[in-house]
Scaffold this active site. Sequence first.
Site, PDB file in Angstrom:
ATOM      1  N   GLY A  47      47.747  44.826  10.723  1.00  0.00           N
ATOM      2  CA  GLY A  47      48.865  44.104  10.301  1.00  0.00           C
ATOM      3  C   GLY A  47      48.334  42.836   9.631  1.00  0.00           C
ATOM      4  N   ASP A 168      56.492  34.869  19.299  1.00  0.00           N
ATOM      5  CA  ASP A 168      56.346  36.197  18.527  1.00  0.00           C
ATOM      6  C   ASP A 168      56.955  37.343  19.299  1.00  0.00           C
ATOM      7  OD1 ASP A 168      56.171  37.573  16.525  1.00  0.00           O
ATOM      8  OD2 ASP A 168      53.966  37.570  16.351  1.00  0.00           O
TER       9      ASP A 168
END
Length: 706
Positions: A47, A168
């Site tokens: 990512g 998150d």
Amino acid sequence: MHGQPHQHLHTSPTAPFNMTIPYQPSTYYGCSNVTESYKPLGKIGEGTFGEVFRAEQITTKRHVALKKILLHSEKEGFPVTALREIRILKLLRHENVIPLVDLAVERGDQSKKERGCVYMVTPYMDHDLAGLLGNQSVQLSPAHIKCYMLQLLEGIGYLHAKKFLHRDIKAANILVNDQGILKLADFGLARGYDGPAPNSQTAGVNTENLTAMVVTRWYRPPELILGDRKYTTAIDMWGIGCVFGEFFTRKPIFPGASDVDQGSKIFQAVGVPTEDTMPGWSVLPGAQNSNIWGTDATNKLDKLFGRLSKDGLDFLKGLLLLDPTKRLTAIGGKNHAYFKTEPLPCQPHELPKWQSSHELDNHKRREQEKNESKVQPPPREKQPPVREPRDRDRSRDSRPPRERDSRDRRPPRGRYDSFERPERRPEGPRDGPRDRDRDEYPRELPPRDLPPRDLPPRDRDYPPRERDWDRRPPPRDRDYPPRERDYPPRDSRDRDYHPRDRDYPPRDSRDYPRDSRDSRDSRPISPSRERFHKRPQFDMYSDTDYDRERDEDDRRRRPLPRDSSRDMTRDVYVPSRGREPRELPKGPPPAPGDKVEDKGESHNKDDKPCDTENPRDSDKSRDLGPPPGPPLPADGPPPPPSSNPPRPSETYGGSRPPWRRDSRDRRESRDRDGRDRDGRDRRLSSSRYARDEFDEYGRKRPRIER
């Protein structure tokens, strides 16, 4: 040290100052070398944060996860988010929070311009929640879901009790191992906050402005969509509500394509915010998009999650409340009735074991299924080209092709830009043997049978038939692509490279005067343009003195034509016709007291006024010389005026200086000899002339009185 006896230190001889010390790489205390301590086994995630690898620790033989920290810029140094994550993980110790085992360092190679990198070492987790929910072979019961949700609330409750915001929460950041233990991971966006810790009723209070660009969009709460910066721990509880709904849909419940679309999907499910459901929402920056979201404030979660029980639906609505102050907290969620009704949550060790599933595995699985679904059609058999029958004499095809010439060339690039480029020749058959130089064009017809062509007799006229239209006419002897105007190009000619008279406009259409045109153009000027070219005709030998008070003629500020053979500083006025101008003295001006020749001016040597009427009778005027004009006899009256008297402009005595002339000079210039009737010099008899006298050098003369 002070207060302690000195210890005996082993001393060695002092090394010389210029001694070269061998290079020893610095050691990182608390860090290990990744190549010496760990054996990589493969990538399990990637990512924007970096890459995650599965590895085996060489000393303990246990599997760990190596999270590579990307160093995007050497100037920026070590990322601040990574430093924050390391610091927070060092402060947290909980069963449902991922621990930080080690930091591993990989040295770079300066010769190969390779940068070093740092790895965060954490325990290896067999699954992440996104991988489990994306794996269709994994079936979760309500008891399994309750077990996972309880562990998730335990971990987030511990984090909030330590006054940290995760910021998150999503399915990919929730890890699960084969023992059924759930752990929160990825604290790259986490940070602490000032304020009271949340309790079972409220989510705490935050008075500090924080960044609003946090939380993955699909799990972002409505207050962040609207631009609120004083958010609390309620943003993490909204993410937990999205994860809880994802347990049943097996996919994200609010997959918005943008922030506005994300708000639309949220408000379509839970209703548009109002002052009752979300107080103060209208003053937030994102409220300007309220006209896009509509006005329906009805909560539709019960229709979207109909398979949930009553307590489960109430638990979901409590997590997905628009008002963050009324949203369920971690403590209030653990005490909810949903976890106290049948079926009760199971224990972690009772959870089944599945094959390792990560989000990256789901991507690979979907790509593989997509490739398998694309069944490649069998290759088509290449059919031979079909030639069209020819009706003309076949003997013409046996002729050899003629030589290529200029007609076979395409127009050069840039030469015919004003015309359309010729199109490619349409597909179809060519000229047989003569077509071997045109292989760049396709020569095959579509793979189909041509209809039979029945030509009618010549003596009968039949109407055209549709099947005859499907056939192309027989090819001509030589085919050329469509061209424009003069193609093929002609041979080079001089007129192609030189301008022609007809390419220019008529000469008389120019707007400048005729005098500035080409001397070869002798055509007369049209009467309509005559007034634009009218100008006075100056003659240097005619009396054309300029008068400021002459209004009958148009005033043109045009200078006199300059004569390069004349000294422009010598005189100003144009001499009269038929008489040469009198030369003036050249050189520097005379000094006071020197003898000066008479040039028509009346003055004495001592620059004093004369005592007599006639300056020639005075002793003080002995250096004046004869007066201007014809010489006077010794005895007798002066001669009559000459028929061609000198102009006042020749002597500078009969007129004012050229820069102060006016019409008075014209009236007084009728007596052109510069004398009175009795023969006296008018320059001395008139005080006006004596007052404004100038010599030939431009100096003003002294005033002379009679």
